[in-house]
Write a protein that holds these residues in place. Structure first.
Motif, PDB file in Angstrom:
ATOM      1  N   ARG A  88       0.826  -1.218   0.000  1.00  9.86           N
ATOM      2  CA  ARG A  88       0.000   0.000   0.000  1.00  9.86           C
ATOM      3  C   ARG A  88       0.860   1.269   0.000  1.00  9.86           C
ATOM      4  O   ARG A  88       0.712   2.105  -0.890  1.00  9.86           O
ATOM      5  N   PRO A  89       1.831   1.387   0.930  1.00  6.21           N
ATOM      6  CA  PRO A  89       2.670   2.589   0.872  1.00  6.21           C
ATOM      7  C   PRO A  89       3.470   2.687  -0.433  1.00  6.21           C
ATOM      8  O   PRO A  89       3.651   3.780  -0.971  1.00  6.21           O
ATOM      9  N   LEU A  90       3.912   1.535  -0.942  1.00  9.28           N
ATOM     10  CA  LEU A  90       4.694   1.570  -2.175  1.00  9.28           C
ATOM     11  C   LEU A  90       3.837   2.093  -3.336  1.00  9.28           C
ATOM     12  O   LEU A  90       4.271   2.930  -4.131  1.00  9.28           O
TER      13      LEU A  90
ATOM     14  N   MET B 100      -6.441  -0.210  -5.993  1.00  7.67           N
ATOM     15  CA  MET B 100      -5.958  -1.260  -5.078  1.00  7.67           C
ATOM     16  C   MET B 100      -7.030  -2.329  -4.918  1.00  7.67           C
ATOM     17  O   MET B 100      -8.128  -2.052  -4.447  1.00  7.67           O
ATOM     18  N   LYS B 101      -6.692  -3.584  -5.312  1.00  2.00           N
ATOM     19  CA  LYS B 101      -7.674  -4.662  -5.190  1.00  2.00           C
ATOM     20  C   LYS B 101      -7.093  -5.844  -4.417  1.00  2.00           C
ATOM     21  O   LYS B 101      -7.320  -6.987  -4.787  1.00  2.00           O
TER      22      LYS B 101
ATOM     23  N   SER C  50      12.615  -4.445  -1.665  1.00  2.00           N
ATOM     24  CA  SER C  50      11.825  -3.210  -1.802  1.00  2.00           C
ATOM     25  C   SER C  50      12.451  -2.273  -2.809  1.00  2.00           C
ATOM     26  O   SER C  50      11.782  -1.757  -3.702  1.00  2.00           O
ATOM     27  N   LYS C  51      13.780  -2.079  -2.658  1.00  2.00           N
ATOM     28  CA  LYS C  51      14.472  -1.106  -3.500  1.00  2.00           C
ATOM     29  C   LYS C  51      14.337  -1.484  -4.975  1.00  2.00           C
ATOM     30  O   LYS C  51      14.005  -0.648  -5.826  1.00  2.00           O
TER      31      LYS C  51
ATOM     32  N   TRP D  49      -2.807  -2.657  -8.143  1.00  2.00           N
ATOM     33  CA  TRP D  49      -2.266  -3.863  -7.471  1.00  2.00           C
ATOM     34  C   TRP D  49      -3.441  -4.759  -7.134  1.00  2.00           C
ATOM     35  O   TRP D  49      -4.434  -4.300  -6.546  1.00  2.00           O
ATOM     36  N   SER D  50      -3.379  -6.005  -7.559  1.00  2.00           N
ATOM     37  CA  SER D  50      -4.424  -6.949  -7.165  1.00  2.00           C
ATOM     38  C   SER D  50      -3.744  -8.222  -6.698  1.00  2.00           C
ATOM     39  O   SER D  50      -2.686  -8.603  -7.223  1.00  2.00           O
ATOM     40  N   SER D  51      -4.329  -8.845  -5.679  1.00  2.00           N
ATOM     41  CA  SER D  51      -3.721 -10.076  -5.178  1.00  2.00           C
ATOM     42  C   SER D  51      -4.819 -11.016  -4.730  1.00  2.00           C
ATOM     43  O   SER D  51      -5.919 -10.585  -4.381  1.00  2.00           O
TER      44      SER D  51
END
Ligand code: ADP
Length: 354
Positions: A199-201, A223-224, A233-234, A261-263
């Motif tokens: 989420r923050p990314l 966002m899903k 991360s980097k 983003w979906s997961s």
């Protein structure tokens, strides 16, 4: 009749011998095995590369006479994909690629090729690119630093030249940085892993896109899924940023960009969709090659290095993920990073770990 049969048989034996002689002379190792992985036959190269000895090893179980640690599971699983970068049991300096070719019923041909020379050449190429990029970094930093000290407005007659010099030195610096990133990723077998909070990314990527676009596009965050990723991360941030920056750079003013983003049980998908110029189908398979561009001038004008998608591909490979590209000229493009289920970390995990 008898004579004809005898002649036919002699011909067949001759043919068989010729095939065998040809196989024996091949530089690659061949080992024929039965359904119990017993050695039925092998050529001379199999002695040299795999350590088989004639006639003692005929009839022996392959795993008892050839010591390659990953081989038994690989053969048991069907060996559909080649087994690469295997150290030869006869010589630690020799590297092999193994292939398994099924034939007849439950029999298979194990093929081992010496790829040491190819790997050496590949390493020389990698080292060369890394060294050149590294050597260029310092002089470029100096040039860039001095250029930044001069204010073009102070010397009006040189203003356009100074601006161009600044642009080009910035471009060169970016190319060198991208080449160094690629060299590092090339040399890496695995990246440092931790929880990548999605989420923050995604929020950061959204902010970056807004910054790059400067109000020229509508940018939407979609966002899903609550899952996070396991990885670096980097590097993931750098890969996703490349996709976002491409979407902004190749979408004319007024276009729409969606960062999603979906997961779920089938894995995770990070997707960037734009309503930009789009890409003709024939270019799609080559887009992730280094310096491959559909239009060199458009890439340069927008500050591209031609290395962004190559970086994306490498980062994804190191996360057992891959890139899917869909595009239509004049309609837009969608770039999707597809992650396997086992790369996802559920949010409950976060509470447990915290
Ligand atoms: P560049 O620095 O040139 O953008 P990339 O490796 O990031 O290099 O992309 C390779 C090429 O793919 C680009 O030059 C461009 O032609 C094409 N491309 C990448 N992303 C997009 C996009 N979102 N829309 C249209 N074309 C794209």
């Amino acid at each position: 009749m008898k004579q004809r049969t005898a002649r036919r048989r002699a011909e067949l034996f001759g043919l068989l011998r010729a095939f065998r002689d040809a196989a024996v002379a091949l530089p690659d190792a061949f080992v024929a095995i039965d359904e119990h992985q017993r050695v039925l036959w092998f050529n001379a190269a199999a002695g040299r590369l795999l350590g088989l000895s004639y006639p003692n090893d005929l009839g022996a179980r392959l795993f008892d006479v050839v010591d390659i640690p990953r081989m038994p599971e690989w053969i048991a699983s069907g060996g559909a994909e080649a087994l690469t970068e295997i150290v030869a049991p006869t010589d630690a300096d020799v590297h092999l690629t193994l292939r398994l070719i099924p034939y007849a019923q439950d029999h298979a041909l194990l093929l081992a090729r010496d790829v040491s020379q190819m790997l050496r050449v590949e390493k020389v190429r990698r080292d060369f690119v890394a060294n050149v990029s590294h050597e260029l970094r310092t002089p470029l930093t100096v040039v860039h630093g001095y250029l930044d000290l001069i204010e073009p407005e102070q010397i009006p007659e040189y203003e356009p030249i100074l601006r161009e010099l600044r642009n080009q030195s910035r471009r060169m610096t970016q190319i060198v940085e991208d080449l160094l990133t690629l060299s590092r990723l090339d040399a890496e077998e695995a990246l440092p892993e931790s929880r990548v909070a999605m989420r923050p990314l995604m929020n950061s990527l959204h902010r970056d896109a807004e910054g790059l676009s400067r109000g020229r596009h509508t940018i939407v965050l979609d966002m899903k899924g609550d899952d996070d990723l396991r990885g670096s991360s980097k590097d993931l941030y750098s890969a996703f940023s490349n996709l976002v920056s491409n979407a902004v750079r190749y979408t004319p003013t007024g276009g729409r960009i969606t960062i999603g983003w979906s997961s779920g049980p089938r894995g995770g998908r990070m997707r960037v969709t734009d309503t930009g110029h789009g890409i003709a189908q024939q270019h799609l398979p080559r887009l992730t090659e280094r310096f491959y561009r559909v239009s060199t001038s458009r890439s340069r004008e927008s500050g591209g290095t031609g290395l962004g998608l190559s970086i994306v591909k490498h980062v994804l490979q190191l996360h057992d993920a891959h890139l899917e590209i869909e595009s239509e000229v004049g309609v837009g493009s969608t770039f999707t990073c597809v992650f396997e289920r086992n790369r996802l970390l559920s949010p409950e995990h976060a509470t447990e770990e915290a």
